[in-house]
Scaffold this active site. Sequence first.
Site, PDB file in Angstrom:
ATOM      1  NE  ARG A 240      -4.259  -1.416   0.027  1.00 50.87           N
ATOM      2  CZ  ARG A 240      -4.360  -2.465  -0.801  1.00 50.87           C
ATOM      3  NH1 ARG A 240      -3.374  -2.750  -1.634  1.00 50.87           N
ATOM      4  NH2 ARG A 240      -5.453  -3.205  -0.800  1.00 50.87           N
ATOM      5  CD  GLU A 269      -2.830   3.412  -5.283  1.00 48.49           C
ATOM      6  OE1 GLU A 269      -3.932   2.918  -5.599  1.00 48.49           O
ATOM      7  OE2 GLU A 269      -1.854   2.738  -4.947  1.00 48.49           O
ATOM      8  CG  HIS A 287      -2.910  -0.629  -6.899  1.00 46.83           C
ATOM      9  ND1 HIS A 287      -3.341   0.028  -5.772  1.00 46.83           N
ATOM     10  CD2 HIS A 287      -2.823  -1.936  -6.539  1.00 46.83           C
ATOM     11  CE1 HIS A 287      -3.517  -0.830  -4.784  1.00 46.83           C
ATOM     12  NE2 HIS A 287      -3.203  -2.042  -5.228  1.00 46.83           N
TER      13      HIS A 287
HETATM   14  C1  DGY Z   1      -5.156  -6.115  -3.079  1.00 45.75           C
HETATM   15  O1  DGY Z   1      -5.790  -7.143  -3.345  1.00 45.75           O
HETATM   16  O2  DGY Z   1      -5.081  -5.674  -1.931  1.00 45.75           O
HETATM   17  C2  DGY Z   1      -4.447  -5.434  -4.212  1.00 45.75           C
HETATM   18  O3  DGY Z   1      -3.941  -4.222  -3.857  1.00 45.75           O
HETATM   19  C3  DGY Z   1      -5.318  -5.329  -5.441  1.00 45.75           C
HETATM   20  O4  DGY Z   1      -5.575  -6.596  -5.899  1.00 45.75           O
END
Ligand code: DGY
Length: 334
Positions: A240, A269, A287
């Site tokens: 993240r 984002e 992402h």
């Molecule tokens: C998640 O699953 O947490 C990713 O960031 C997106 O698939």
Amino acid sequence: MSKPKVFVTRRIPDAGIDLLAQTAEVTVNPEDRTLSRAELLAAVADCQGVIGLLTERIDAEFFDAAPQLKGYANYAVGYDNIDVAEATRRAIPVSNTPGVLTDATAECAWALLFAAARRVVEADRVMRSGDWQGWGPLQFLGQGVRGKTLGIVGAGRIGTAMALMSRGFDMPVLYTSSSGRRNAVLEDRLDARLVPFETLLAEADFISIHAPLTPDTRHLFNAAAFARMKPTACLVNTSRGPVIKEDDLVQALKDGVIAGAGLDVFEREPAMADGLAGLENAVVLPHIGSATIESRTDMATLAARNMLAMLAGQRPETCLNPDLFAAPAGRTWT
Ligand code: DGY
């Protein structure tokens, strides 16, 4: 009996929708964009189930807007967008999609690591510009990978998979653990060492972040952390964005405090920090860690199965608040 209503906040692979539609009345956001908050809250008003995205805040206001909700399924493994405690307080089960995107995300971390180490995107840009004048001994010198030390911050499912993929490159592996628990797979199969965060920063040539976003990990990578890293080090993030203080990273990359970064996720984002887009030593992706056909399809069917279980009052396969469901006598959930 009328079918339960399920709203899916953005189109996901058909396999998930088809599965849901056997039992539920499914509405999918018809627009290929994230809904505004007002649109989202209006759309869930009469729904018993919602399948949503990491880009949506699932909190008290959301639950207030969906008074008939029997379950919320996150189409992601990360769930920092959900107030799980609030859902639990209201006895609403919530689920996520762990496991099915592990390899895809680990592979993406490797793609970023190689791209950053070998300056792949920067070199590609020169080719396309027509500026390349032919082979030169000092062009695009990058960092070799074989035998270099790999540091894994957050050795859960994805961090473990990423580390195991290093076997072809004979890399010593260091890892951190927020719980202090050892990772037996990494230690047995790779001789990996559990080290304090500061040691990992100082010794690793490549650092790959796989820690979830929590109050403890927010801005874990900041100016002070970059100052402890090797000037030749590359940082990769597929977890993240806010785990990195992005303005500090831009400065560290500009000043040569570290050599490079490969980022799939960003602090705000879809925006990037000022200056990041202009840096040749940063590789940036929108992402896409889990964006393989296989993973996104499996995420859709897992989210759908979870939703169907929750609509039936059963514990979903991958439940974030399992305490809502009593374990059968003589059994404990694991
Ligand atoms: C998640 O699953 O947490 C990713 O960031 C997106 O698939």
